[in-house]
Scaffold this active site. Structure first.
Site, mmCIF file in Angstrom:
data_model
loop_
_atom_site.group_PDB
_atom_site.id
_atom_site.type_symbol
_atom_site.label_atom_id
_atom_site.label_comp_id
_atom_site.label_asym_id
_atom_site.label_seq_id
_atom_site.Cartn_x
_atom_site.Cartn_y
_atom_site.Cartn_z
ATOM 1 N N LYS A 188 -6.368 -5.798 5.921
ATOM 2 C CA LYS A 188 -7.461 -5.227 6.590
ATOM 3 C C LYS A 188 -8.013 -5.379 7.996
ATOM 4 C CE LYS A 188 -10.129 -6.268 2.848
ATOM 5 N NZ LYS A 188 -9.023 -6.661 1.800
ATOM 6 N N VAL A 195 -9.183 -0.279 1.094
ATOM 7 C CA VAL A 195 -10.665 -0.245 0.271
ATOM 8 C C VAL A 195 -10.084 0.215 -1.166
ATOM 9 C CG1 VAL A 195 -12.776 0.824 0.257
ATOM 10 C CG2 VAL A 195 -11.624 0.331 2.507
ATOM 11 N N ALA A 243 -8.349 -1.200 -3.620
ATOM 12 C CA ALA A 243 -7.069 -1.593 -4.187
ATOM 13 C C ALA A 243 -6.340 -0.101 -4.296
ATOM 14 C CB ALA A 243 -7.149 -2.064 -5.447
ATOM 15 N N LEU A 294 -7.219 2.587 -5.644
ATOM 16 C CA LEU A 294 -8.016 3.905 -5.988
ATOM 17 C C LEU A 294 -7.929 4.745 -4.563
ATOM 18 C CD1 LEU A 294 -11.627 2.319 -7.042
ATOM 19 C CD2 LEU A 294 -9.921 3.606 -8.538
ATOM 20 N N GLU A 354 -10.149 -13.252 -2.489
ATOM 21 C CA GLU A 354 -9.110 -13.613 -1.195
ATOM 22 C C GLU A 354 -8.761 -15.253 -1.449
ATOM 23 O OE1 GLU A 354 -7.969 -11.677 1.024
ATOM 24 O OE2 GLU A 354 -9.079 -9.714 0.579
ATOM 25 N N LYS A 364 -14.854 -3.105 4.685
ATOM 26 C CA LYS A 364 -14.280 -2.031 3.913
ATOM 27 C C LYS A 364 -15.215 -0.984 4.312
ATOM 28 C CE LYS A 364 -12.386 -4.705 -0.037
ATOM 29 N NZ LYS A 364 -12.462 -4.850 -1.526
#
Length: 816
Positions: free
Chosen positions: A583, A613, A615, A617, A671, A686
């Protein structure tokens, strides 16, 4: 009657010559055969080298001559019966004595002219053809030797003599009227001028000899026997999937030959093309292979069913000369003057391109001619240069020409777009373009370092449409990386069959080691990765990707490293697609975020980060679709941390808060440093990314973050963090009890509205869409102009190695 020509590799040694004998014997049973042969492989070059050494007063020329003599004597001993050897051994010795005498003269004079060069190089074909003729006679075949030098008459342009076809035809007809043998063996390459001086026919001279004979005698077919099974769709040394061409037209063959297909030379085709004689390329070492048949017109006249292109050829060591200036516009004779001065210096122009404004003209020539060309052009345009009407000639070196060839291209639209599109998508810059009015050839000039990539890209696009080869470079092989690699191995056969793509893992790296393989890294190689890999760094990994310069390359970042995104710009500028789970780049400074996306657009490549953001989806993709279709995002409300959702769904006070967090980390939801999740940093990144993808300019420090962690928890290392969580258990219980007492649950919520974003722990009532969210699920609620009354909801598993890897996998597929 058939004319068969055998090249140097076909007659390189006694074993090969026996193969030639079998081919001739088989054809001679049904046809009269004229066999034209080259010198033994490498002999002509060695004769030239010996002469050059002699001209430099280097006595090593004697060693070369001695070695060549031994080579020919051995050939006689291996091919001719013992009782018949003596006159032929004397024949070889006599002529090598002549060769030595010529070189001795060169040594004394220190001069090696083209006339002498023709005399000494003519011995190669002369000797090989005599030995082969003797072999066939000793085998009982009805064979006779014909001296081509007594038949083919030329001018005195030594090393590249022009044939007098009228006299040559007369000599050939006379020879064949007087000789009725079934097999005629003739040396290629050699001829004589009208004064009887030895001359040669230049590059591809033996092929030319065979073509002349076939043309004059109206042969049924000319066969060129070499060490490959016909012409190929591309150079097999560059393209492993190059395919044989079974049929091709004369004009197509000439185009391919002109631009580097070395199986055939353009002058060879001219005599037989005029007479409409079939020409076939065959393989001496695979005589049963079909080879390539060259027609005047192809059998299939239906252009719609024919392939668009027949082949791709290339030439290296090219230089591009550009003459430009305002004084060229509308002035007649500039081009003529340019070409005349190059012609005077015997500099061959391979390709020409001129701007429609007449402001500039570019020509491609051999790199060896650039200094001579530069000086002669600047001298010819000396007055224009002084008056600034024309600029000094510009030179670009280290270039190559690639030509896409096919008669059927003229009847199909979009061929150029297809060609330039696939090259552009792979970051191959085109320096010059030329297309003939016949539309049989589209030629481009590119950097020599891109030649392998360009030829493979074009071959894949025009000849391998069934499978597209993708080269993956995966950085990071932790939980997500390993799952991704396994998914690729498991799914690749499906992708080949259904999507016509082949994913090949060409490079893998972690923070310590990296390995590369153009042919693909196997699962077994990954097992010993840390032992066998070389030392890794982000910079070295990027440099290797760029230097490998493989087509359809995709860099996959499945790390959380702040260092790896620093190489994105360099890779994008080389048209390497990027798929990022990381990210950092998309949540960095807004200027950098927009710069990376702009670079990707400008270099025709993809920069995808769907898994930043949610995973796997489809959240970012959904935003992109809404924006592209003209909708506008009004607000976003989301639970974006699978970690925090897992933690607060499972924390009920029966276990310590620290134990629940440790469980989330163990199951791969957090994480490596859980504070990134619990402090809201990850969620803030995110919502920042979602806001930016929605079209808003926002920086990370503008996001309001309402942390629920005591300040002490953020100090020290991860172990210190867990100790602090245990110490502040009462703090977490108190937060939980407040929510319970109000009949609500805890959710860590990200919100964006009115250009502002915030993240923090909220009490969620049962009637909220956020209430019924379990395990590691994420939810994003979009309100847009179109979805104003009933919001658009995306919901599902938002954490875990398996689903994250699948999201990365999906981005990889989209990127190609």
């Amino acid at each position: 009657m058939k004319v068969l020509k055998f090249g140097g590799t076909s007659v390189a040694n006694s074993q090969n010559i026996l193969l030639v004998e079998n081919i001739i014997k088989k054809d001679a049973s049904q046809n009269k055969i004229i066999a034209v042969v080259s010198a033994l492989h490498g002999v002509t070059d060695q004769l030239i080298k010996a002469s050059e050494l002699a001209s430099e007063n280097d006595q090593n020329y004697l060693h070369i001559i001695k070695d060549l003599e031994e080579q020919h004597l051995l050939l006689v001993k291996e091919l001719i019966p013992v009782l018949e050897q003596s006159p032929w051994l004397s024949f070889i010795k006599k002529h090598f004595n002549d060769i030595e005498d010529i070189c001795n003269g060169i040594f004394v004079l220190g001069e090696f002219t083209n006339r002498i060069k023709d005399k000494i190089t003519s011995y190669g074909e002369f000797l090989s053809s005599n030995i082969i003729s003797a072999r066939l006679k000793s085998a009982g075949l009805d064979a006779i030797w014909m001296n081509s030098a007594d038949i083919i008459v030329t001018n005195s342009n030594f090393t590249n003599a022009k044939v007098d076809f009228e006299k040559t035809e007369k000599n050939l007809n006379q020879f064949f009227d007087e000789n009725k043998h079934q097999i005629i063996i003739a040396p290629g390459f050699i001829a004589k001028d009208k004064k009887g001086n030895p001359t040669t026919l230049g590059r591809g001279g033996s092929d030319f000899t065979a073509s002349i004979i076939a043309s004059v005698l109206n042969a049924e077919e000319l066969q060129i026997w070499t060490d490959v099974s016909g012409m190929m769709t591309s150079d097999p040394r560059l393209v492993s999937n190059a395919k044989p061409i079974t049929e091709i037209s004369y004009s197509e063959a000439m185009e391919l030959s002109h631009f580097g297909a070395k199986v055939l030379y353009p002058p060879t085709i001219q005599p037989v093309m005029i007479k409409n004689i079939n020409l076939r390329i065959k393989n001496t070492f695979d005589a049963e292979a079909e080879g390539t048949l060259i027609f005047h017109n192809l059998k299939n006249a239906d252009s719609e069913n024919k392939q668009i292109a027949v082949g791709i050829s290339n030439m290296n060591n090219i230089a591009l000369l550009t003459l430009e200036g305002s004084g060229m516009i509308g002035v007649p004779g500039v081009s003529a003057k340019l070409f005349q001065c190059l012609s005077n210096e015997k500099i061959n122009v391979i390709l020409i391109t001129q701007s429609s404004s007449e402001h500039s003209i570019s020509v491609a020539i051999s790199e060896k001619d650039i200094h001579n060309a530069e000086s002669t052009i600047n001298l010819a345009f000396e007055d224009d240069l002084k008056l600034k009407r024309i600029e000094p000639v510009q030179i670009e070196k280290n270039l190559s020409i690639v030509a896409l060839v096919g008669e059927n291209m003229k009847s199909r639209s979009g061929v150029s777009a297809k060609m330039f599109g696939c090259l552009g998508n792979n970051g191959i810059n085109i320096r010059a373009i030329a297309q003939g009015s016949s539309e049989k050839n589209i030629s481009i000039v590119i950097s020599e370092k891109d030649i392998k990539k360009a030829v493979n890209v074009l071959h894949e696009e025009f000849f391998e449409s069934e499978i597209k080869q993708i080269h993956l470079y995966i950085c990071g092989i932790g939980n997500v990386g390993l799952k991704l690699i396994q998914q690729i191995y498991d799914q690749n056969e499906y992708l080949k069959e259904n999507l016509l793509i082949n994913l090949r893992i060409a490079g893998v790296s972690n923070s310590r080691k990296m390995i590369f393989s153009e042919k693909g890294i196997s699962q077994d190689q990954l097992i010993n990765f840390n032992q066998n890999g070389e030392e890794s760094s982000a910079k070295k990994f990027a440099e290797e990707i760029i230097s490998s310069n493989l087509r359809n390359s995709v860099f996959v970042d499945v790390t959380a490293s702040a260092e790896i995104p620093n190489i994105y710009e360099k890779l994008l500028k080389k048209s390497v697609n990027i798929v990022a789970c990381n990210k950092i780049a998309a949540s960095s400074d807004f200027e950098r975020y927009t710069s990376l996306k702009s670079i990707a657009r400008n270099h025709n490549c993809k920069f995808f980060f769907e898994t930043n953001v949610g995973a796997g989806l489809p959240i970012i993709g959904t935003i992109n679709d809404l924006i592209r279709s003209g909708d506008k995002i009004i607000s976003i409300q989301a639970v974006l941390s699978g970690t925090l959702n897992f933690v607060f769904n499972n924390y009920d006070g029966s276990k310590l808060f620290s134990e629940i967090v440790a469980q989330a980390q163990k199951e791969g939801f957090t994480e490596p440093d859980p504070r990134l999740d619990l402090a809201g940093t990850d969620v803030a990144r995110k919502i920042l990314i979602l806001a930016r993808e929605s079209g808003y300019s926002i920086e990370f420090n503008e996001i309001e973050n309402e942390s629920f962690l005591p300040e002490e928890c953020m100090k020290g290392n991860v172990e210190d963090f867990y100790r602090s969580l245990t110490k502040y258990e009462s703090h977490f219980k108190n937060i939980l009890e407040k929510a319970k007492n109000n009949g609500k649950i805890l959710k860590y919520v990200a919100e964006f509205k009115g250009g502002k974003a915030k993240v923090g722990l909220q009490h969620i009532a049962p009637e909220s869409d956020l209430f019924h969210l379990y395990g590691k699920d994420n939810i994003v609620i979009f309100k847009t102009l179109r979805y104003s009354e009933q919001p658009l909801v995306v919901k599902g598993a938002g954490a875990g190695a398996e689903v994250t890897a699948s999201g990365v996998f999906a981005d990889i597929i989209r990127s190609v």
